[in-house]
Design a protein around this motif. Structure first.
Motif, PDB file in Angstrom:
ATOM      1  N   TRP A 171       0.966 -27.475  -3.843  1.00  0.00           N
ATOM      2  CA  TRP A 171      -0.732 -27.322  -3.886  1.00  0.00           C
ATOM      3  C   TRP A 171      -1.345 -28.112  -4.186  1.00  0.00           C
ATOM      4  O   TRP A 171      -1.956 -28.958  -4.210  1.00  0.00           O
ATOM      5  CB  TRP A 171      -0.711 -26.360  -3.559  1.00  0.00           C
ATOM      6  CG  TRP A 171      -0.460 -25.585  -2.747  1.00  0.00           C
ATOM      7  CD1 TRP A 171       0.671 -25.672  -1.271  1.00  0.00           C
ATOM      8  CD2 TRP A 171      -1.098 -24.009  -1.829  1.00  0.00           C
ATOM      9  NE1 TRP A 171       0.661 -25.104  -0.295  1.00  0.00           N
ATOM     10  CE2 TRP A 171      -0.012 -23.708  -0.494  1.00  0.00           C
ATOM     11  CE3 TRP A 171      -1.951 -23.003  -2.383  1.00  0.00           C
ATOM     12  CZ2 TRP A 171      -0.144 -22.643  -0.599  1.00  0.00           C
ATOM     13  CZ3 TRP A 171      -1.979 -22.072  -1.804  1.00  0.00           C
ATOM     14  CH2 TRP A 171      -1.738 -21.520  -0.734  1.00  0.00           C
ATOM     15  N   LEU A 172      -1.424 -27.614  -5.927  1.00  0.00           N
ATOM     16  CA  LEU A 172      -2.165 -28.673  -6.757  1.00  0.00           C
ATOM     17  C   LEU A 172      -1.952 -30.547  -6.376  1.00  0.00           C
ATOM     18  O   LEU A 172      -2.276 -31.445  -7.043  1.00  0.00           O
ATOM     19  CB  LEU A 172      -1.600 -28.403  -7.754  1.00  0.00           C
ATOM     20  CG  LEU A 172      -2.698 -29.320  -9.150  1.00  0.00           C
ATOM     21  CD1 LEU A 172      -3.638 -28.612  -8.920  1.00  0.00           C
ATOM     22  CD2 LEU A 172      -2.038 -28.805 -10.774  1.00  0.00           C
ATOM     23  N   ARG A 173      -0.535 -30.870  -6.365  1.00  0.00           N
ATOM     24  CA  ARG A 173      -0.317 -31.927  -6.107  1.00  0.00           C
ATOM     25  C   ARG A 173      -0.864 -33.020  -5.176  1.00  0.00           C
ATOM     26  O   ARG A 173      -0.932 -33.471  -4.947  1.00  0.00           O
ATOM     27  CB  ARG A 173       1.743 -32.172  -6.150  1.00  0.00           C
ATOM     28  CG  ARG A 173       2.175 -33.863  -6.215  1.00  0.00           C
ATOM     29  CD  ARG A 173       3.327 -33.962  -5.477  1.00  0.00           C
ATOM     30  NE  ARG A 173       3.190 -33.415  -3.426  1.00  0.00           N
ATOM     31  CZ  ARG A 173       4.567 -33.034  -3.204  1.00  0.00           C
ATOM     32  NH1 ARG A 173       5.130 -32.974  -3.912  1.00  0.00           N
ATOM     33  NH2 ARG A 173       4.275 -31.879  -2.117  1.00  0.00           N
ATOM     34  N   ASP A 174      -0.570 -31.832  -3.516  1.00  0.00           N
ATOM     35  CA  ASP A 174      -1.246 -32.241  -2.743  1.00  0.00           C
ATOM     36  C   ASP A 174      -2.590 -32.448  -2.676  1.00  0.00           C
ATOM     37  O   ASP A 174      -3.529 -33.248  -2.432  1.00  0.00           O
ATOM     38  CB  ASP A 174      -0.758 -31.612  -1.505  1.00  0.00           C
ATOM     39  CG  ASP A 174       0.826 -31.311  -1.170  1.00  0.00           C
ATOM     40  OD1 ASP A 174       1.230 -32.605  -1.666  1.00  0.00           O
ATOM     41  OD2 ASP A 174       0.744 -30.580  -0.536  1.00  0.00           O
ATOM     42  N   ILE A 175      -3.411 -31.807  -2.956  1.00  0.00           N
ATOM     43  CA  ILE A 175      -5.127 -31.319  -4.026  1.00  0.00           C
ATOM     44  C   ILE A 175      -5.484 -32.971  -4.694  1.00  0.00           C
ATOM     45  O   ILE A 175      -6.140 -33.356  -4.222  1.00  0.00           O
ATOM     46  CB  ILE A 175      -5.764 -30.314  -4.388  1.00  0.00           C
ATOM     47  CG1 ILE A 175      -5.022 -29.286  -3.114  1.00  0.00           C
ATOM     48  CG2 ILE A 175      -6.457 -31.056  -4.820  1.00  0.00           C
ATOM     49  CD1 ILE A 175      -5.673 -27.508  -3.567  1.00  0.00           C
ATOM     50  N   VAL A 176      -4.586 -33.382  -5.402  1.00  0.00           N
ATOM     51  CA  VAL A 176      -4.826 -34.557  -6.453  1.00  0.00           C
ATOM     52  C   VAL A 176      -4.396 -36.016  -5.637  1.00  0.00           C
ATOM     53  O   VAL A 176      -4.828 -36.758  -6.212  1.00  0.00           O
ATOM     54  CB  VAL A 176      -4.137 -34.065  -7.622  1.00  0.00           C
ATOM     55  CG1 VAL A 176      -4.100 -35.834  -8.629  1.00  0.00           C
ATOM     56  CG2 VAL A 176      -4.634 -33.271  -8.597  1.00  0.00           C
ATOM     57  N   LEU A 177      -3.432 -35.525  -4.725  1.00  0.00           N
ATOM     58  CA  LEU A 177      -2.998 -37.026  -4.151  1.00  0.00           C
ATOM     59  C   LEU A 177      -4.347 -36.811  -2.458  1.00  0.00           C
ATOM     60  O   LEU A 177      -4.278 -38.373  -2.755  1.00  0.00           O
ATOM     61  CB  LEU A 177      -1.670 -36.452  -2.984  1.00  0.00           C
ATOM     62  CG  LEU A 177      -0.448 -36.710  -4.561  1.00  0.00           C
ATOM     63  CD1 LEU A 177       1.055 -37.130  -3.469  1.00  0.00           C
ATOM     64  CD2 LEU A 177      -0.452 -38.642  -5.098  1.00  0.00           C
ATOM     65  N   PHE A 178      -5.104 -35.975  -2.022  1.00  0.00           N
ATOM     66  CA  PHE A 178      -5.995 -36.175  -1.385  1.00  0.00           C
ATOM     67  C   PHE A 178      -7.315 -36.384  -2.239  1.00  0.00           C
ATOM     68  O   PHE A 178      -7.792 -37.653  -1.507  1.00  0.00           O
ATOM     69  CB  PHE A 178      -5.837 -34.693  -0.680  1.00  0.00           C
ATOM     70  CG  PHE A 178      -7.192 -34.303   0.270  1.00  0.00           C
ATOM     71  CD1 PHE A 178      -7.335 -35.761   1.091  1.00  0.00           C
ATOM     72  CD2 PHE A 178      -8.671 -33.975  -0.242  1.00  0.00           C
ATOM     73  CE1 PHE A 178      -7.980 -35.637   2.566  1.00  0.00           C
ATOM     74  CE2 PHE A 178      -9.669 -34.361   0.697  1.00  0.00           C
ATOM     75  CZ  PHE A 178      -9.428 -34.263   1.935  1.00  0.00           C
ATOM     76  N   LEU A 179      -7.733 -35.850  -3.281  1.00  0.00           N
ATOM     77  CA  LEU A 179      -8.877 -36.355  -3.842  1.00  0.00           C
ATOM     78  C   LEU A 179      -8.632 -37.590  -3.977  1.00  0.00           C
ATOM     79  O   LEU A 179     -10.003 -39.072  -3.831  1.00  0.00           O
ATOM     80  CB  LEU A 179      -9.039 -35.449  -4.558  1.00  0.00           C
ATOM     81  CG  LEU A 179      -9.896 -33.896  -4.919  1.00  0.00           C
ATOM     82  CD1 LEU A 179      -9.164 -33.586  -6.169  1.00  0.00           C
ATOM     83  CD2 LEU A 179     -10.753 -34.387  -3.882  1.00  0.00           C
ATOM     84  N   LEU A 180      -7.381 -38.031  -4.794  1.00  0.00           N
ATOM     85  CA  LEU A 180      -7.329 -40.122  -5.662  1.00  0.00           C
ATOM     86  C   LEU A 180      -7.403 -41.090  -3.875  1.00  0.00           C
ATOM     87  O   LEU A 180      -8.318 -41.660  -4.070  1.00  0.00           O
ATOM     88  CB  LEU A 180      -6.165 -40.064  -6.100  1.00  0.00           C
ATOM     89  CG  LEU A 180      -5.574 -39.359  -7.584  1.00  0.00           C
ATOM     90  CD1 LEU A 180      -3.993 -40.074  -7.364  1.00  0.00           C
ATOM     91  CD2 LEU A 180      -6.818 -39.901  -8.239  1.00  0.00           C
TER      92      LEU A 180
END
Length: 172
Positions: free
Chosen positions: A19-28
């Protein structure tokens, strides 16, 4: 087969890490899109902001009143409609000038403001000339002008009230 499954399961990342990886990718991706949209917005000294308000009175930006929020919007823009409550709220207690670009005549903009129950200062930009001088090619676009008359933030697209207030606070 149980042994194989246990090994496969233990090599997987925990759910929170995915989830953290997905959130960071989304924010990027979101940041990259906003950067791309804002690439043509002016930087440095704020261009002149001169014209007539929706009530017909003359207006000229005085950066010494700042920091100042300059918000370009249009009555036909659905994203602008989402932001209009936040902009009106900020305008109630901080220096704000909104610019109605390509939204029709002063009478049409006045009718829109009345229909939406909005009370905020509006500079008319019927032909989009003011927007072009600020590098605005789409709406909404928001600028923070500091007391030195320089643009300390320029962004295009939806912005939260908290984010806009924070940018104004940082510009002080």
């Amino acid at each position: 087969t149980k042994r194989v499954r246990a090994t496969e399961g233990s090599s997987r990342r925990p759910r929170w890490a995915r989830w953290l990886r997905d959130i960071v990718l989304f924010l990027l991706v979101l940041a990259a899109i906003q950067w791309w949209q804002a690439r043509d917005l002016v930087e440095g000294p704020a261009p002149p902001l001169v014209g007539h308000l929706v009530d017909g009175s003359p207006y000229q930006l005085d950066a010494a009143e700042g920091p100042f929020l300059v918000h370009f919007w249009a009555s036909w823009c659905p994203v602008c409609r989402l932001e209009q409550g936040s902009i009106a709220s900020i305008a109630a207690d901080m220096p704000v000038m909104t610019v109605a670009t390509t939204s029709g005549s002063a009478d049409e903009v006045n009718a829109y403001l009345h229909e939406e129950g909005l009370s905020m200062p509006v500079l008319m930009d019927e032909d989009g000339e003011i927007a072009r001088s600020w590098g605005v090619s789409g709406v909404p676009a928001t600028f923070v002008v500091n007391t030195s008359g320089n643009i300390s933030h320029a962004g295009m697209g939806y912005a939260t009230e908290l984010g806009m207030r924070l940018r104004l606070w940082l510009a002080e």
